[in-house]
Design a protein around this motif. Structure first.
Motif, PDB file in Angstrom:
ATOM      1  N   ASN A   1      17.427  19.598 -56.509  1.00 19.15           N
ATOM      2  CA  ASN A   1      17.681  20.682 -55.556  1.00 19.15           C
ATOM      3  C   ASN A   1      18.567  21.738 -56.202  1.00 19.15           C
ATOM      4  O   ASN A   1      19.624  21.425 -56.740  1.00 19.15           O
ATOM      5  N   PHE A   2      18.115  22.991 -56.126  1.00 23.96           N
ATOM      6  CA  PHE A   2      18.819  24.128 -56.699  1.00 23.96           C
ATOM      7  C   PHE A   2      19.347  25.026 -55.591  1.00 23.96           C
ATOM      8  O   PHE A   2      18.712  25.174 -54.541  1.00 23.96           O
ATOM      9  N   TYR A   3      20.485  25.632 -55.864  1.00 25.46           N
ATOM     10  CA  TYR A   3      21.040  26.691 -55.023  1.00 25.46           C
ATOM     11  C   TYR A   3      21.371  27.831 -55.979  1.00 25.46           C
ATOM     12  O   TYR A   3      22.072  27.622 -56.974  1.00 25.46           O
ATOM     13  N   ILE A   4      20.811  29.028 -55.706  1.00 23.86           N
ATOM     14  CA  ILE A   4      21.123  30.165 -56.567  1.00 23.86           C
ATOM     15  C   ILE A   4      21.676  31.305 -55.728  1.00 23.86           C
ATOM     16  O   ILE A   4      21.282  31.522 -54.586  1.00 23.86           O
ATOM     17  N   THR A   5      22.619  32.003 -56.337  1.00 22.81           N
ATOM     18  CA  THR A   5      23.281  33.133 -55.692  1.00 22.81           C
ATOM     19  C   THR A   5      23.836  34.022 -56.798  1.00 22.81           C
ATOM     20  O   THR A   5      23.980  33.578 -57.940  1.00 22.81           O
ATOM     21  N   HIS A   6      24.151  35.260 -56.463  1.00 21.50           N
ATOM     22  CA  HIS A   6      24.849  36.093 -57.440  1.00 21.50           C
ATOM     23  C   HIS A   6      26.306  35.645 -57.529  1.00 21.50           C
ATOM     24  O   HIS A   6      26.874  35.576 -58.608  1.00 21.50           O
TER      25      HIS A   6
ATOM     26  N   THR B   1      22.683  20.116 -52.866  1.00 22.09           N
ATOM     27  CA  THR B   1      22.278  20.680 -54.141  1.00 22.09           C
ATOM     28  C   THR B   1      22.670  19.787 -55.310  1.00 22.09           C
ATOM     29  O   THR B   1      23.739  19.190 -55.316  1.00 22.09           O
ATOM     30  N   ASP B   2      21.798  19.764 -56.312  1.00 22.39           N
ATOM     31  CA  ASP B   2      22.110  19.107 -57.581  1.00 22.39           C
ATOM     32  C   ASP B   2      22.660  20.116 -58.589  1.00 22.39           C
ATOM     33  O   ASP B   2      23.552  19.797 -59.366  1.00 22.39           O
ATOM     34  N   ILE B   3      22.101  21.335 -58.570  1.00 22.67           N
ATOM     35  CA  ILE B   3      22.456  22.367 -59.546  1.00 22.67           C
ATOM     36  C   ILE B   3      22.656  23.697 -58.820  1.00 22.67           C
ATOM     37  O   ILE B   3      21.739  24.190 -58.165  1.00 22.67           O
ATOM     38  N   ALA B   4      23.849  24.278 -58.940  1.00 21.66           N
ATOM     39  CA  ALA B   4      24.137  25.590 -58.362  1.00 21.66           C
ATOM     40  C   ALA B   4      24.261  26.597 -59.499  1.00 21.66           C
ATOM     41  O   ALA B   4      25.022  26.385 -60.454  1.00 21.66           O
ATOM     42  N   LEU B   5      23.513  27.687 -59.403  1.00 21.02           N
ATOM     43  CA  LEU B   5      23.488  28.723 -60.428  1.00 21.02           C
ATOM     44  C   LEU B   5      24.015  30.014 -59.835  1.00 21.02           C
ATOM     45  O   LEU B   5      23.651  30.383 -58.714  1.00 21.02           O
TER      46      LEU B   5
ATOM     47  N   PHE C   1      31.319  19.374 -60.176  1.00 22.92           N
ATOM     48  CA  PHE C   1      32.074  19.100 -58.964  1.00 22.92           C
ATOM     49  C   PHE C   1      31.443  17.855 -58.375  1.00 22.92           C
ATOM     50  O   PHE C   1      30.435  17.930 -57.680  1.00 22.92           O
ATOM     51  N   GLY C   2      31.976  16.692 -58.736  1.00 21.51           N
ATOM     52  CA  GLY C   2      31.291  15.442 -58.411  1.00 21.51           C
ATOM     53  C   GLY C   2      30.002  15.388 -59.208  1.00 21.51           C
ATOM     54  O   GLY C   2      29.998  15.572 -60.419  1.00 21.51           O
ATOM     55  N   ASP C   3      28.878  15.205 -58.521  1.00 17.66           N
ATOM     56  CA  ASP C   3      27.574  15.205 -59.181  1.00 17.66           C
ATOM     57  C   ASP C   3      26.949  16.593 -59.246  1.00 17.66           C
ATOM     58  O   ASP C   3      25.896  16.775 -59.857  1.00 17.66           O
ATOM     59  N   LEU C   4      27.572  17.571 -58.615  1.00 18.71           N
ATOM     60  CA  LEU C   4      27.056  18.934 -58.574  1.00 18.71           C
ATOM     61  C   LEU C   4      27.342  19.654 -59.895  1.00 18.71           C
ATOM     62  O   LEU C   4      28.487  19.703 -60.344  1.00 18.71           O
ATOM     63  N   ILE C   5      26.296  20.214 -60.491  1.00 25.43           N
ATOM     64  CA  ILE C   5      26.440  21.041 -61.692  1.00 25.43           C
ATOM     65  C   ILE C   5      26.561  22.493 -61.247  1.00 25.43           C
ATOM     66  O   ILE C   5      25.722  22.992 -60.490  1.00 25.43           O
ATOM     67  N   LEU C   6      27.613  23.180 -61.696  1.00 20.69           N
ATOM     68  CA  LEU C   6      27.823  24.603 -61.427  1.00 20.69           C
ATOM     69  C   LEU C   6      27.649  25.338 -62.751  1.00 20.69           C
ATOM     70  O   LEU C   6      28.366  25.059 -63.715  1.00 20.69           O
ATOM     71  N   LEU C   7      26.699  26.277 -62.794  1.00 19.00           N
ATOM     72  CA  LEU C   7      26.346  26.899 -64.064  1.00 19.00           C
ATOM     73  C   LEU C   7      26.225  28.406 -63.912  1.00 19.00           C
ATOM     74  O   LEU C   7      25.488  28.893 -63.053  1.00 19.00           O
ATOM     75  N   ASN C   8      26.982  29.134 -64.734  1.00 17.22           N
ATOM     76  CA  ASN C   8      26.903  30.591 -64.792  1.00 17.22           C
ATOM     77  C   ASN C   8      26.402  30.962 -66.185  1.00 17.22           C
ATOM     78  O   ASN C   8      27.077  30.659 -67.179  1.00 17.22           O
ATOM     79  N   PRO C   9      25.231  31.631 -66.280  1.00 16.54           N
ATOM     80  CA  PRO C   9      24.686  31.960 -67.598  1.00 16.54           C
ATOM     81  C   PRO C   9      25.423  33.087 -68.309  1.00 16.54           C
ATOM     82  O   PRO C   9      25.179  33.332 -69.482  1.00 16.54           O
ATOM     83  N   GLY C  10      26.334  33.770 -67.613  1.00 18.33           N
ATOM     84  CA  GLY C  10      27.011  34.922 -68.194  1.00 18.33           C
ATOM     85  C   GLY C  10      26.138  36.154 -68.078  1.00 18.33           C
ATOM     86  O   GLY C  10      25.122  36.169 -67.393  1.00 18.33           O
ATOM     87  N   SER C  11      26.515  37.204 -68.757  1.00 16.96           N
ATOM     88  CA  SER C  11      25.810  38.480 -68.673  1.00 16.96           C
ATOM     89  C   SER C  11      24.679  38.562 -69.687  1.00 16.96           C
ATOM     90  O   SER C  11      24.917  38.534 -70.900  1.00 16.96           O
TER      91      SER C  11
END
Length: 157
Positions: free
Chosen positions: A75-80, A102-106, A118-128
């Motif tokens: 499960n993905f969650y994406i936001t700016h 969610t498993d992966i938040a982008l 954050f626990g099992d949640l992956i938080l990932l920011n690809p940068g600019s």
């Protein structure tokens, strides 16, 4: 499945094209601020599965501010990230993502590459992407294992 995660291209459509051509993903995810650039990529690579959200600098109502979906059993969650105030930390983002199981938040917005758990949640920011930054997420379709990496195409500004 190979997923390229992009954000904050701010007019650097060629950079997005170079990243997509180099990585050859099955899917790409765009976390806002450069929708015009992304639409050019969608036209050039119509076979790519893509997910797009709008950022604070995008002047369109045609794309959502956040999106949740499933890919390869994850499960993905994406936001700016501007509505989650990610420049002040990721607790709002993590809380919202966990509400969607969610498993992966982008996210983007900060222009700074980041990867946190954050626990099992992956938080990932690809940068600019404007600065050549992006992320790759590989999900094994057999085992569901997730690998992720922050990357940069050198020599661009």
């Amino acid at each position: 499945m190979r997923i390229v995660v992009l954000s904050d291209s701010h007019g650097a459509a060629k950079m997005l094209d170079d990243i997509i051509a180099f990585e050859k993903p099955d899917c790409f995810i765009f976390c806002g601020d450069g929708i015009g650039d992304v639409l050019k990529i969608c036209d050039k690579y119509p076979y790519l599965y893509c997910h797009i959200v709008s950022g604070n600098c995008d002047r369109t109502d045609n794309f959502p501010l956040f999106k949740e979906f499933e890919l390869c059993g994850k499960n993905f969650y994406i936001t700016h990230g501007h509505h989650e105030f990610v420049k002040s930390g990721y607790m709002n983002l993590a809380s919202r993502a966990l509400n969607y199981e969610t498993d992966i938040a982008l996210y983007g917005h900060t222009h700074i590459q980041a990867c946190d758990k954050f626990g099992d949640l992956i938080l990932l920011n690809p940068g600019s992407a404007y600065e050549g930054n992006y992320a790759v997420v590989d999900i094994s379709e057999d085992s569901g294992n997730v690998k992720y990496d922050l990357k940069n195409i050198k020599g661009y500004k």
